[in-house]
Design an enzyme around this catalytic site. Structure first.
Site, PDB file in Angstrom:
ATOM      1  N   ASP A 300       0.893  -1.059   0.090  1.00  0.00           N
ATOM      2  CA  ASP A 300       0.147   0.139  -0.121  1.00  0.00           C
ATOM      3  C   ASP A 300       0.951   1.180  -0.021  1.00  0.00           C
ATOM      4  O   ASP A 300       2.251   1.122   0.041  1.00  0.00           O
ATOM      5  CB  ASP A 300      -1.125  -0.003   1.206  1.00  0.00           C
TER       6      ASP A 300
HETATM    7  C1  NOJ Z   1      -4.063   3.681   0.192  1.00  0.00           C
HETATM    8  C2  NOJ Z   1      -5.359   2.773   0.203  1.00  0.00           C
HETATM    9  O1  NOJ Z   1      -5.195   2.206   1.490  1.00  0.00           O
HETATM   10  C3  NOJ Z   1      -5.542   1.784  -0.934  1.00  0.00           C
HETATM   11  O2  NOJ Z   1      -6.546   1.129  -0.784  1.00  0.00           O
HETATM   12  C4  NOJ Z   1      -5.334   2.732  -2.147  1.00  0.00           C
HETATM   13  O3  NOJ Z   1      -5.459   1.684  -3.296  1.00  0.00           O
HETATM   14  C5  NOJ Z   1      -3.928   3.455  -2.352  1.00  0.00           C
HETATM   15  N1  NOJ Z   1      -3.637   4.252  -1.238  1.00  0.00           N
HETATM   16  C6  NOJ Z   1      -3.539   4.040  -3.448  1.00  0.00           C
HETATM   17  O4  NOJ Z   1      -4.411   5.075  -3.807  1.00  0.00           O
END
Ligand code: NOJ
Length: 763
Positions: A300
């Site tokens: 993430d």
């Molecule tokens: C953080 C989020 O937790 C995740 O779900 C998302 O895909 C990513 N950022 C990218 O935006």
């Protein structure tokens, strides 16, 4: 114009016994397929390894980098970014939403980079791209895999025209706590329903073939246990024992991988002391061995370097070492791989062999996507907001909206009545789209007020509060005057989009701002009140539930919320959704979920001594008490699976074909359903099972199947389900997936709280 694919109906009875001939035919077809698959796999692996053998270590490290850019970048593309692509230092991009940039970067990659390896462009396309569908929790309330699949197919068709071939969806975190902001994105609290949805989403995003230009590879996220954040506070620690992980949190992921999801994202949080991005057991053992996953894992946003504040990695280099050794392929945004891989190899802390494996996984997916043959974006601008996309988006709202209350059948409304439309979300195009809707345009969004304005009805609109958190009473007078002139009040409120989603947890989940106060003021007028909620989570309604006559939960309904809400309020259609999560009375009850274990002193629905009835100076005693709260008891406002329509049903005559199940003999479960109202309508017939005594304790109920029925007034239907031994298996404490001998209860009904019961035994 593209057509979305029609798919098979998953909401069917469980496995039926196949005839011998069909079995043999399937066996032959299967064997032939296996031979073909093996040949294809060999060719693919050869291609991957030929390419890998030509790459320098720098280029390999480049493939492990996912770079984020902002869609707000103005002017021309930054020269350093282009140069990095030219040198093969980037494997994929996130959020490049300018089509010219996508084309320019891809051309540099395939024409100028050392081995001409194409880039993948990614984005959070969660519940629609331009045409926005209800939030995922809403889609889950449809219990309809066709809606889930077709909505994600449409999202892929629209997003791929902008070059997005990788979406960070579906989010598959089981969510049992309404305080958690990301419950909005989740498939709800049940692993069976979530697994069906997982398959449908993956199928829809990825389409029939990964190398179709409209295919978007799916990313099952967040691996794993993110929804179990303590206290419902985002990013918080989770503690989940291994059997619960297997029985509750992992099944939707397994379903996604079985359906061919190509990527998976690690969660931000830690489970049992290990942050997900450094969890070797989960990434190597569970993912690769147990699930035979051969796609790639992405972190993430900065979650690799966030292992430092977690207290798991001592610095950036250590974070990279842990993530690489754990088997995490691609690092999102942080640069620990880029900065440290070479040093770590030199120091012998990671091996080049491991890097080769991580890169091979990424190349394999790029080849499967057909990117080496067709790397360039296929433009099809006209497809966004296509008529059939909007039609499905509207249907999705009907299927996912849940009618929670309908005192004296106030709904559907009569068109001849004077309606006062009040509330902060009645005409807020941006807010009704919900979380993760960067690309939906408010200009295309139809609000309830704009829908009402096109119909022949008598309504007058005064919002009363300008936004959901508004704490000023300035608008009250006008709203009250409007209400006085009406026959019925429709209050459209809830939460603005920003009040749920990532990092937007709430400790108190009641209607924000002065909405409760305005509703209380309106009750003084004595007109019936219909509350329409748009929100990212179940809202705690205990302060106002008796003040309103009807409650319609539309979640954040998306682009076509307005016309769908009109249709439901005026009875053109009935709301068809059923709750995918338990609806608590107050967030103090969270987490509350239907598939809980019993205690030694199980609570019964409403029986408890309220604290106001405890005598002053009472002597300490626990005798006769059960597992409940002194102020709200135990029961939720509405149980999992709950939802009303515009007719009534009677369930009777639950019968089992046998009271014994064996390895070869299934049990047929039959029930009779009658439409006892005077309007045609549908219901979702739900089947739950309880394993009464287990070697470890078992949930009081687990959803095992459901079917949607549609009945005309007075019509009666017998519905039949088939229960097989497979449906009774679970992971015990030794992590063996098996069925245990003993008694089972089977429940069938309209929701998890209203069921008929029978029993059987496995000897
Ligand atoms: C953080 C989020 O937790 C995740 O779900 C998302 O895909 C990513 N950022 C990218 O935006």
């Amino acid at each position: 114009m593209h057509k979305y694919t029609k798919i098979k109906n998953y909401n069917q009875p469980m496995h039926s016994l196949k005839t011998i001939s069909l079995f043999i035919l399937l066996f032959i077809i299967n064997s032939c397929n296996k031979v073909n698959e093996a040949v294809e796999t060999d060719a693919l692996e050869k291609e991957v390894h030929t390419l890998l053998s030509k790459m320098t270590l720098e280029e390999k490290i480049g493939q492990l980098n996912l770079r984020g850019t902002s869609s707000r970048v103005k002017g021309s593309l930054p020269e350093e970014l282009k140069q990095a692509v030219r040198e093969g230092k980037i494997g994929a991009f996130l959020n490049v939403m300018n089509k010219e940039y996508v084309d320019e970067l891809q051309k540099i990659a395939i024409e100028e980079s050392p081995n001409k390896i194409p880039l993948i462009f990614s984005r959070d396309v969660i519940h629609g791209f331009k045409t926005i569908f209800p939030i995922p929790l809403g889609l889950a309330a449809s219990w309809d895999v066709n809606i889930a699949e077709n909505s994600s197919r449409i999202a892929a068709i629209e997003a791929s025209t902008f070059g997005v071939r990788w979406t960070f969806a579906p989010m598959l975190d089981i969510a049992r706590d309404s305080r958690w902001g990301r419950i909005a994105e989740s498939p709800g609290e049940d692993p069976f329903l979530a697994s069906l949805l997982a398959k449908a989403y993956v199928k829809g995003f990825q389409g029939d073939s990964l190398n179709d230009p409209t295919s978007m590879i799916a990313c099952a996220k967040h691996f794993v246990g993110y929804g179990a954040a303590i206290g419902g506070r985002d990013y918080n620690t989770a503690i989940i024992n291994k059997e619960l992980l297997q029985n509750m949190y992992l099944p939707p992921f397994k379903a996604a991988f079985d359906e061919g999801a190509q990527t998976v994202m690690t969660a931000f949080n830690e489970v049992n002391g290990v942050p997900a991005s450094g969890d070797k057991y989960m990434l190597e053992h569970v993912l690769r061995e147990q699930f035979s996953f051969d796609g790639f894992v992405v972190s993430d946003w900065n979650s690799v370097t966030e292992m430092i504040p977690h207290g798991f990695a001592k610095d950036e280099k250590h974070a990279a070492q842990l993530a690489i050794n754990a088997g995490l392929n691609m690092e999102m945004t942080s640069k620990s791989y880029e900065n440290n891989v070479k040093k770590l190899i030199k120091e012998g802390k990671i091996s080049e062999k491991k890097i080769n494996r991580l890169v091979a996984d990424i190349l394999r997916v790029k080849i499967r996507m057909g990117l080496f043959k067709n790397p360039l974006r296929v433009d099809n601008d006209k497809i966004v907001y296509a008529e059939n996309h909007l039609k499905l988006a509207q249907e999705a709202v009907i299927k996912s909206s849940v009618l929670l209350k309908n005192r004296s059948s106030i709904l559907p409304l009569e068109k001849s009545k004077n309606i006062a439309v009040i509330g902060p979300l009645a005409d807020k195009p941006r807010e009704q789209l919900g979380t993760w809707t960067f690309d939906g345009d408010k200009e295309y969004t139809i609000t309830p007020v704009s829908s009402f304005s096109k119909e022949k009805i008598k309504y007058s609109f005064t919002e009363g509060l300008t936004y959901s958190r508004d704490s000023l009473t300035i608008g009250f007078k006008k709203a009250i005057n409007n209400a006085k002139k009406s026959d019925v009040i429709v209050f459209i409120g809830g939460e603005e989009a920003i009040l749920s989603g990532e990092a937007h947890s709430r400790a108190d989940t009641k209607l924000p701002g002065l909405q409760e106060r305005l509703i209380k003021e309106l009750t003084k007028i004595g007109k019936p009140i219909v509350l329409v909620i748009m929100a990212g989570r179940p809202i705690s309604l205990q302060n106002i539930i008796d003040d309103v006559d009807a409650i319609l939960m539309t979640w954040h309904p998306g682009t076509m919320g307005g016309p769908a809400i009109y249709d439901m309020l005026f009875g053109v259609q009935e709301p068809e959704g059923r709750l995918p999560v338990t609806w608590v009375k107050t967030s103090g009850q969270s987490p509350l979920f239907y598939n809980h274990k019993n205690t030694g002193r199980p609570a019964t629905k409403e029986e408890f001594v309220h604290m106001r009835n405890i005598p002053i100076g009472a002597w300490q005693s626990s005798l006769g008490n059960t597992s409940h709260y002194l102020d709200v008891g135990y029961a939720p406002h509405y149980p999992f699976g709950y939802g009303l329509g515009y007719t009534t049903f009677e369930y009777s005559n639950l019968k089992l074909s046998s009271n014994t199940i064996t390895k070869t003999e299934n049990i047929r479960v039959k029930i009779t359903i009658k439409n006892t109202g005077n309007r045609a309508g549908s219901d979702i017939v739900q089947l739950y099972v309880q394993d009464v005594v287990g070697s470890i304790t078992r949930p009081v109920k687990e959803l095992k199947s459901f079917q949607k029925v549609h009945l005309t007034p007075g019509e009666t239907k017998e519905i039949s389900f088939e229960l097989a031994i497979e449906n009774l298996k679970y992971y015990n404490n030794n992590l063996e997936f098996d069925v245990e001998k003993g008694d089972f209860n089977v429940f069938v009904g309209r929701n998890s709280g209203s069921v008929l019961k029978e029993s059987f035994v496995y000897e």
